[in-house]
Design a protein around this motif. Sequence first.
Motif, PDB file in Angstrom:
ATOM      1  N   LEU A   1       0.857  -1.097  -0.027  1.00 34.06           N
ATOM      2  CA  LEU A   1      -0.041   0.038  -0.069  1.00 34.06           C
ATOM      3  C   LEU A   1       0.822   1.359  -0.218  1.00 34.06           C
ATOM      4  N   SER A   2       2.241   1.184   0.591  1.00 33.17           N
ATOM      5  CA  SER A   2       2.951   2.365   0.728  1.00 33.17           C
ATOM      6  C   SER A   2       3.369   2.979  -0.845  1.00 33.17           C
TER       7      SER A   2
ATOM      8  N   LEU B   1      10.105  11.306   2.181  1.00 34.59           N
ATOM      9  CA  LEU B   1       9.887  10.309   1.137  1.00 34.59           C
ATOM     10  C   LEU B   1       9.934   8.699   1.414  1.00 34.59           C
ATOM     11  N   VAL B   2      10.866   8.723   2.484  1.00 38.17           N
ATOM     12  CA  VAL B   2      10.933   7.331   2.892  1.00 38.17           C
ATOM     13  C   VAL B   2      10.026   6.902   4.011  1.00 38.17           C
ATOM     14  N   LEU B   3       9.724   7.817   5.047  1.00 40.38           N
ATOM     15  CA  LEU B   3       8.881   7.479   6.093  1.00 40.38           C
ATOM     16  C   LEU B   3       7.466   7.653   5.830  1.00 40.38           C
TER      17      LEU B   3
ATOM     18  N   VAL C   1       4.956  10.136  15.042  1.00 37.08           N
ATOM     19  CA  VAL C   1       5.310  11.103  13.902  1.00 37.08           C
ATOM     20  C   VAL C   1       5.803  12.323  14.629  1.00 37.08           C
ATOM     21  N   GLY C   2       5.029  12.793  15.766  1.00 34.29           N
ATOM     22  CA  GLY C   2       5.439  13.822  16.617  1.00 34.29           C
ATOM     23  C   GLY C   2       6.784  13.719  17.131  1.00 34.29           C
ATOM     24  N   VAL C   3       7.237  12.430  17.620  1.00 33.93           N
ATOM     25  CA  VAL C   3       8.429  12.403  18.231  1.00 33.93           C
ATOM     26  C   VAL C   3       9.602  12.295  17.352  1.00 33.93           C
ATOM     27  N   VAL C   4       9.318  11.805  16.161  1.00 34.23           N
ATOM     28  CA  VAL C   4      10.425  11.636  15.159  1.00 34.23           C
ATOM     29  C   VAL C   4      10.674  13.352  14.805  1.00 34.23           C
ATOM     30  N   ASN C   5       9.427  14.016  14.830  1.00 35.11           N
ATOM     31  CA  ASN C   5       9.749  15.550  14.378  1.00 35.11           C
ATOM     32  C   ASN C   5      10.025  16.373  15.454  1.00 35.11           C
TER      33      ASN C   5
END
Lengths: 205, 222, 250
Positions: free
Chosen positions: B91-92, B206-208, C168-172
Motif C-alpha cells: 500500500l505504501s 519520502l522514505v518514512l 510522527v511527532g516524536v520523530v519531528n
Amino acid sequence: MLEVANLACIRGERLLFKELSFSIRPGELLVVGGANGSGKTSLLRMLCGLLLPAAGEIRWQGRSMGSMRDVYPAAMMYIGHPNGLKDELTGLENLRFATALSGAPASRERIRRALARMGLGERELLPTGWLSQGQKRRTALARLLLSDCSLWILDEPFTALDKAAVELVQSLLEEHLRDDGLVVLTTHQDLEVAAPRLQRLHLAQ
Amino acid sequence: MLSLLRWVIARDLTLAIRRRADVLTTLFFFVIVVTLFPLGVGPEMDTLRRMGAGVLWVAALLASMLSLGRLFAADHLDGTLEQFLLIPQSLSVVVLGKIIAHWLVSGVPLVLMAPIVGLQYGLSPTALLALLASLLLGTPILSAIGAIGAALTLGLRGGGVLVSLLVLPLYVPVLIFGAGAVDAAVSGLGAEAHLSLLGALLLLALVLSPWTAAVALRISIE
Amino acid sequence: MVPQKINWFKYSSPATFYFLAGKMIPWFAGAAVAFFAWGLYLGFFAAPTDAQQGEAYRIIFLHVPAAWMSMFIYVVMAGWAGLGLVLNTRLSSMMASALAPTGAMFTFLALWSGALWGKPTWGAYWVWDARLTSELILLFLYIGFMSLQATIEDPRRADRAGAVLALVGVVNVPIIYFSVRWWNTLHQGASVSLTQAPAMAAVMLQGMLVMALACWMYSIAVVLARVRCIILERERHSAWVAEFLEGERQ
C-alpha cells in the motif's frame, strides 16, 4: 478453502456477533443474511482483511490470513457496497486501472468483451458519472469477468440491477462455482443460483 | 512495483485533468493570499522585500494544506480506497504514487507561479532563484507530511480544519529552511546549507511518510 | 515453598489496573504535596536573591521543571501509544490518552511562567527565543493529539490514530527543535540569550530538582486518576464495572 473460527465483531460499543464459525470449500456458495445493521458488511470486510476481528481467526488454505498479505489478496476479489469506480473515468479506464492494481492490466479488447457481456457495449467510452446506478453496478461487476481470483466476496451485488442483469450475475456465479470457485455474498433478494452446495448464514441481532 | 507506481500517478493525473477547476482553485488561493499581504502591511517596497520569502512560503504551506482533502477523501467515498487496501502489493507504493501526483498537481503550479508573484515583492533575481529552488525541494515534503494528516483524519467530521491543526506544526522545519534559503541567498551567505537540509528532509519524508500514511489509512478505513 | 510467580500481564488488564491505580494514587498525591512543600521552601526561603535578576528569577523553580516535564511527558506518551499500537494492549493506549492533558498543562505552564519571567528580565512577555518557540510548537502538537482523539468516536481508531500521530511527532520534535535553533541563531539580536546561564548556586539546583520530583509525583497521581476515569468509561458495558458500581451504590 476458507475457514472461519470463533469470529467476533465489535463496532463502536456494540457486539455485532461472536463465536461465528464456518468453512467454505471450492464450489461452495455462502449467502449471508440478516437485518440491517446485523453485521453483514462487517463480516465481509473482515473476510477480506479490511477489518480486524475482535476475536477469532480466518484461515485461507489452512494458513492464517494475517500471515500472508500477498497470497490472500491475490486470490480474493471484493466488490463492496460502493462500486469503487471514479465518475470522471470511463468504464474502460476504470476497469483497466482496477485490473492493473491486482497485478497485470487486462487488455482493452478483453475489457470491451467483458463490458459487452454485462450489457454495456456502447457505453464503454462514457464517463462513469453519466451512467445510471444500475449501469455503474454492472461496470463494477464486470471486474468478476476480468479476474482469475478463486474467492469472490460480494456485498449486495444485486442492488440497483434490473431483472436481466440479476439473471446475468446469477449465471456468472454459477459458472464460477462450477469452476470450483468460492463465493460469499450478502443479499436481501431471493437468490436463484443453481449452486450444488449452498450454505446460508443468518446473522441475528 | 514501479508499474504500480506509474499506474497510480497516471490515474490521479488523469483525474486532475478532468477536474481542472480544483487545481486552479489552489493556485488562485496562493496568488490571492500573497496579494493580500501588501494590502495589510503597506506598500513600502523595502518592508515587502524583507517579508517576501516568508509570505510566499506561508502561502504555499496554506495552499498545499488546503488541497490535502482531495488526497484520499474522494477515493474513500467511492470505494476505490478499499480496493487500494486489498491489492497484493504494498500500500505504501500506492500512497507514494498519490503523494507524487498530489505534488505534481498542487505543488508544481505553485513553484512555477512563485517567481511571478515574487515580483510583487520586489525580490531580486538571486532571491527568486533561491525561492524557486527551495520551493522545488520543499513542496514535495509538504505533500508527503500532509498525506499522513489526511490519512489520519479520513472521513472525520470537521476533518479539514483538524488536518491543519495536525499538519501545520510539522511543517515548521520546511518553512524555516525554505524561507531561510532565500534570506541567506539575499544576504550573500549562499543558500546551499538550507537547500541541502531541505533535500535531507525531503529524502526522510519520502522514505518514512508513505509507510506511515499507509498505516494510518488502514487504521482509518477499519 | 514454591515461590509464586508474579503474573505481570495481570496488571495490564484494565479491571486489575483500575483497583491497583486506586491504591497507588494516595501515595503519589501525598509525595507530591511533600515535595512541593520542600521545593517551595527551598525556592522561596533557602535560595538567595539573584544579583542580576532580583527576586523575579524565583519563577524558574516552576518554569524549568514544567519545561522538563512537558518534553518528557510527550516522549512517554508516544511510548505508551506506540506500545498500544504494536502490542494491541488497550491499557497502554489509555495511558497515552491520560498523559496528554497533563503534558499540555505543563507546556502551557512553562510558556506562561516563561512569559511572566520574561517581562521583568527582558522587558517583554514574549521573545522569539528558540526554546520558547519550540515549546509553543510542542503545545500545538499536544493540542493536535487531543483534538484528533476527541474527534474520532470509535475508541479503537482514536487510540491507534493518536498513536501514529504521537510517533510522527516524536520523530519531528528533534527536527523542529533543531530548525528553530538554526532559525533563531540567524535572526537573533544579541541581547537575549537563555543559554548563558550564570553559575547556579547549589541550593537553586537542588530546589529545581525537588520541584521536578514534585511535578513527577503530581503527574503520576493525576494520570492514574484520569486513566481510572477512562477505564470506567470505556468498560462501562463490561460485567466487572457493573458489579463494581453496584457495590459502590450500596
